[in-house]
Design an enzyme around this catalytic site. Structure first.
Site, PDB file in Angstrom:
ATOM      1  N   ASP A 102      -2.136   7.053  10.329  1.00 14.74           N
ATOM      2  CA  ASP A 102      -3.043   6.235  10.561  1.00 14.74           C
ATOM      3  C   ASP A 102      -2.712   4.986  11.389  1.00 14.74           C
ATOM      4  O   ASP A 102      -3.461   3.972  11.355  1.00 14.74           O
ATOM      5  CB  ASP A 102      -3.719   5.691   9.240  1.00 14.74           C
ATOM      6  CG  ASP A 102      -2.541   5.153   8.113  1.00 14.74           C
ATOM      7  OD1 ASP A 102      -1.633   5.096   8.662  1.00 14.74           O
ATOM      8  OD2 ASP A 102      -2.844   4.784   7.036  1.00 14.74           O
ATOM      9  N   ASP A 120       3.506   3.441  11.213  1.00  9.10           N
ATOM     10  CA  ASP A 120       3.987   4.467  11.558  1.00  9.10           C
ATOM     11  C   ASP A 120       3.465   4.720  13.016  1.00  9.10           C
ATOM     12  O   ASP A 120       3.586   5.786  13.667  1.00  9.10           O
ATOM     13  CB  ASP A 120       3.452   5.877  10.947  1.00  9.10           C
ATOM     14  CG  ASP A 120       1.792   5.965  10.827  1.00  9.10           C
ATOM     15  OD1 ASP A 120       1.429   5.286  11.562  1.00  9.10           O
ATOM     16  OD2 ASP A 120       1.295   6.808  10.101  1.00  9.10           O
ATOM     17  N   ASP A 127       1.371  11.902   7.811  1.00  6.82           N
ATOM     18  CA  ASP A 127       1.663  10.780   7.077  1.00  6.82           C
ATOM     19  C   ASP A 127       0.970  10.851   5.960  1.00  6.82           C
ATOM     20  O   ASP A 127      -0.115  11.550   6.057  1.00  6.82           O
ATOM     21  CB  ASP A 127       1.154   9.438   7.881  1.00  6.82           C
ATOM     22  CG  ASP A 127       1.386   8.121   7.053  1.00  6.82           C
ATOM     23  OD1 ASP A 127       2.706   7.966   6.729  1.00  6.82           O
ATOM     24  OD2 ASP A 127       0.525   7.438   6.920  1.00  6.82           O
TER      25      ASP A 127
HETATM   26  P1  ADP Z   1       2.881   6.123   3.685  1.00  4.51           P
HETATM   27  O1  ADP Z   1       4.226   6.695   4.318  1.00  4.51           O
HETATM   28  O2  ADP Z   1       2.483   7.019   2.525  1.00  4.51           O
HETATM   29  O3  ADP Z   1       1.829   5.811   4.631  1.00  4.51           O
HETATM   30  P2  ADP Z   1       3.841   3.098   3.774  1.00  4.51           P
HETATM   31  O4  ADP Z   1       4.984   3.480   4.670  1.00  4.51           O
HETATM   32  O5  ADP Z   1       2.900   2.533   4.669  1.00  4.51           O
HETATM   33  O6  ADP Z   1       3.472   4.634   3.206  1.00  4.51           O
HETATM   34  O7  ADP Z   1       4.561   2.579   2.478  1.00  4.51           O
HETATM   35  C1  ADP Z   1       5.431   3.110   1.507  1.00  4.51           C
HETATM   36  C2  ADP Z   1       5.694   2.469   0.574  1.00  4.51           C
HETATM   37  O8  ADP Z   1       5.965   1.177   0.513  1.00  4.51           O
HETATM   38  C3  ADP Z   1       4.512   2.341  -0.322  1.00  4.51           C
HETATM   39  O9  ADP Z   1       4.266   3.740  -1.241  1.00  4.51           O
HETATM   40  C4  ADP Z   1       4.622   1.176  -1.098  1.00  4.51           C
HETATM   41  O10 ADP Z   1       5.494   1.461  -2.454  1.00  4.51           O
HETATM   42  C5  ADP Z   1       5.524   0.087  -0.271  1.00  4.51           C
HETATM   43  N1  ADP Z   1       4.643  -0.710   0.514  1.00  4.51           N
HETATM   44  C6  ADP Z   1       4.224  -0.757   1.795  1.00  4.51           C
HETATM   45  N2  ADP Z   1       3.585  -2.008   1.872  1.00  4.51           N
HETATM   46  C7  ADP Z   1       3.344  -2.570   0.684  1.00  4.51           C
HETATM   47  C8  ADP Z   1       2.440  -3.752   0.319  1.00  4.51           C
HETATM   48  N3  ADP Z   1       1.911  -4.435   1.230  1.00  4.51           N
HETATM   49  N4  ADP Z   1       2.595  -3.828  -0.831  1.00  4.51           N
HETATM   50  C9  ADP Z   1       3.324  -3.076  -1.770  1.00  4.51           C
HETATM   51  N5  ADP Z   1       4.014  -2.160  -1.619  1.00  4.51           N
HETATM   52  C10 ADP Z   1       4.092  -1.789  -0.123  1.00  4.51           C
HETATM   53 MG    MG Z   2       0.702   5.206   6.269  1.00  2.00          MG
END
Ligand code: ADP
Ligand code: MG
Length: 659
Positions: free
Chosen positions: A551, A555, A351
């Site tokens: 983390d 996920d 991730d």
């Molecule tokens: P990653 O796969 O990189 O760990 P996430 O799945 O947690 O990222 O989140 C993917 C995307 O969703 C982020 O890049 C953001 O654009 C959006 N996002 C998720 N949670 C939030 C939040 N609390 N506030 C703003 N944007 C969010």
């Molecule tokens: Mg993440």
């Protein structure tokens, strides 16, 4: 370790076992001493001088029965009880038949007597048993020592300011506890007074102390090194890091590896097969040649060889050692099966946010729409994110300098992979505004048009009451050792690395390029990540395993779905620890390659033991069938192999670079 949950009944049981262990050692030593005296009398011809022939044979028969009974009465008893319960092919039975059989050879007056062998087989079998018990106890203890992080007390200050030591179990969350230099942090909490250096080595294997001051989270198990601190506890003891880790370690040995189950099944077939062969050998050989005593003896030798102890004990011991070794570098493996799977990992999927990157975003730029104040954009974003624990939310809140009045926030909805939606009360006119903060998908989903950004970074669009007010550009930093981690994985034979992220393609491409990751997939929702991982799993071979490293934020389902789920952040997310099979205590991705090495070493040791033990047994079986090997060789083969296998197994615990 007595403080860990559910162990109230254990100490008593342990103590009883220990006493009998000591007693058994004494008993076996006494029997050995008597045995050697008789053996000397016999060999030097003193018995013959005293009793004549064949009187000396009957005298030694009676004499050898003494050490035999002292050392082996418990084995005979167990064998007898097991037969009554229908369990015949256990090692007690084998030893009982083989040794009693050797004594019974006295019924063949024309052959050499074999009482000495009968007694010796029992004695050395018991020596081997003692050694096993010692080795198991030792590796248990060293894991316990290594994990000796359970605190005995917490210092609680009463109204008069007097310190009292109380059991950590009795400390309610929110209590202020005092931790003096040199003491272990008993319960997770936040520092409210003082500053210090914390030694986290017991948890993470990391030897550099970390600085902590007012406002910093401290986790239980660390050692407070330099200053006195006061900590407001945030969790009860049972849910603190220490308790959770101890629970994981204690449960780890219950999850059996395929190899372990295979050995158990194998022993179930091997022992009756060799016993059957022993009977057939004695019967057929005796019938054909008429030399009954000779062939019965060969059969008895078979029985001694049929004991599977070396395998049955050394295989689980090796896994146990491997799990212990991994924990010394701050990697918790939740069971032998996961250690085994880890050794077969061929694809590692990461991730991005919080795993390969620090997850602490800096605000790079704020781009408001025409006529809107940048502060308006940031403050609305910070308010909407007030209740979120997502790394993005935490960073936005950190960038906002004003106070957040949480009472003004209503109906927060977090859409994972999209962003957040909240209603915020406007204090001036008591009305409400609907605020959206998130990515393109969130805006599209609500039919709000947004403007593009030329900067590379994660873009947070903000809309108020359906009107687009601008976006915030934030950027994350790649972890220090992320690149080394990817290199180390490629270096230890992992053939593919991949990165999955919900972030923008531009950001993902930049990170993948910088780290040398083979492939990446961006703009994924949590469900898409699961689908991607399933695709990757079906693309690889049957024996090859896929590990997913995350983390736990957005996920956890993927952690569960992967062959091996590896969680970052034992320091943080509970969901990750729950869902994962392997936990990296210090969030360092480079430890994955080290853990894979430990796993492979463990598997090598396991197979060395299996092959070695079976080879020696096979050779002795052949020699015994040919009449070349006698019972002496068989018992030394059995006990010797067991001891060598156990020593080899204990090697699994030693890990390069550990404390
Ligand atoms: P990653 O796969 O990189 O760990 P996430 O799945 O947690 O990222 O989140 C993917 C995307 O969703 C982020 O890049 C953001 O654009 C959006 N996002 C998720 N949670 C939030 C939040 N609390 N506030 C703003 N944007 C969010
Ligand atoms: Mg993440």
């Amino acid at each position: 370790m007595a403080q860990a949950k559910g162990t109230a009944a254990k100490p008593k049981k342990k103590r009883r076992k220990k006493e009998s262990q000591q007693h058994k050692t004494k008993r076996v030593l006494l029997a050995l001493a008597i045995f050697f005296v008789i053996f000397a009398l016999d060999e030097t011809g003193l018995l013959r001088a005293a009793f004549g022939t064949p009187g000396n044979v009957y005298a030694s028969f009676v004499l050898y029965l003494v050490p035999f009974a002292i050392a082996g009465h418990d084995v005979l008893e167990k064998a007898f009880n097991n037969i009554r319960h229908g369990k015949v092919f256990d090692e007690n039975f084998l030893m009982a038949v083989a040794t009693l059989g050797a004594f019974a050879m006295v019924l063949f007056p024309n052959t050499d007597p074999h009482m000495a062998e009968g007694a010796a087989v029992m004695l050395f079998y018991q020596v081997g048993e003692l050694f096993q018990a010692y080795a198991v106890g030792k590796s248990r203890k060293s894991i316990a020592d290594m994990m000796d992080i359970a605190p005995d007390y917490a210092n609680v200050e009463d109204e008069k300011g007097v310190l009292a030591q109380v059991s950590p179990d009795d400390v309610a969350p929110g209590t202020v506890i005092v931790i003096k230099p040199g003491e272990r942090v008993p319960i997770d909490g936040v520092i409210v007074e003082g500053a210090t250096q914390l030694d986290t080595a017991a948890l993470t294997g990391e030897s550099v102390p970390r600085h902590a001051e007012v406002g910093a989270d401290v986790i239980s198990g660390c050692i407070n090194m330099t200053g006195l601190i006061k900590v407001r506890t945030t969790k009860p003891f049972g849910e603190s890091t220490v308790s959770r880790i101890l629970e994981l370690v204690e449960n780890a040995s219950e999850k059996k590896a395929r190899t372990e189950n295979f050995i158990t099944r194998f022993a179930r077939v091997y022992t009756p097969a060799v016993t059957g062969a022993a009977a057939a050998l004695a019967l057929i050989g005796g019938l054909v040649t008429g030399a009954w005593s000779d062939w019965i003896l060969r059969g008895l030798t078979f029985l001694v060889v049929s004991c599977p102890c070396a395998l049955v004990i050394s295989v689980p011991l090796s896994f146990f050692g491997g799990i212990g070794g991994a924990s010394r570098i701050g990697v918790l493996v939740k069971g032998s099966n996961y250690l085994e799977a880890l050794s077969e990992v061929d694809t590692v999927v990461f991730d991005k946010t919080g795993t390969l990157t620090n997850g602490t975003f800096d605000v790079v730029a704020i781009h408001p729409e025409e006529g809107i104040d940048p502060d308006y954009v940031l403050s609305h974003a910070a308010y909407a994110e007030a209740f979120s624990d997502h790394p993005i939310a935490i960073s936005v809140k950190a960038a906002y300098s004003g106070q957040i009045n949480r009472e003004l926030i209503r109906d927060v909805q977090e859409e994972s992979g999209h962003g957040v939606c909240a209603r915020i009360v406007d204090e001036t006119n008591a009305g409400e505004r609907v605020v959206l903060v998130g990515n393109d998908k969130l805006m599209d989903g609500h039919g709000i048009s947004w403007s593009n950004c030329e900067l590379t970074g994660t873009i947070l669009h903000v809309s108020v009451d359906g009107r687009y007010v601008g976006h915030i550009v934030i950027a994350d930093v790649v972890k220090d050792d992320a690149q080394a981690a990817i290199e180390a994985l490629h270096g230890c034979g992992v053939s593919k690395t991949a990165m999955l992220t919900g972030d923008r393609t531009e950001v993902a491409a930049a990170v993948a390029e910088q780290l040398g990751i083979d492939e990446f997939h961006a703009q994924l929702l949590p469900a898409d990540k699961v689908a991607r991982v399933e695709q990757l799993i079906s693309a690889e071979g049957k024996r090859e395993k896929l590990a997913f490293v995350g983390d736990g934020i957005n996920d956890a389902p993927v952690l569960t779905r992967a062959d091996v789920g590896i969680a970052m952040g034992a320091m943080g997310s509970d969901a990750a620890i729950e869902a994962a099979d392997v936990v990296l205590m210090d969030d360092k991705p480079s430890n994955i390659a080290r853990a894979i090495r430990v796993a492979r070493k463990t598997m090598r040791i396991v197979w060395q033991n299996i092959v070695f033990a079976l080879a020696v047994k096979l050779i002795i079986l052949v020699l015994a069938a040919l009449g070349i090997a006698n019972m002496w060789l068989a018992v030394f083969g059995d006990v010797g192999v067991a001891i060598i296998a156990i020593l080899n197994a204990m090697r699994a615990m030693r890990v390069e670079g550990s404390r």
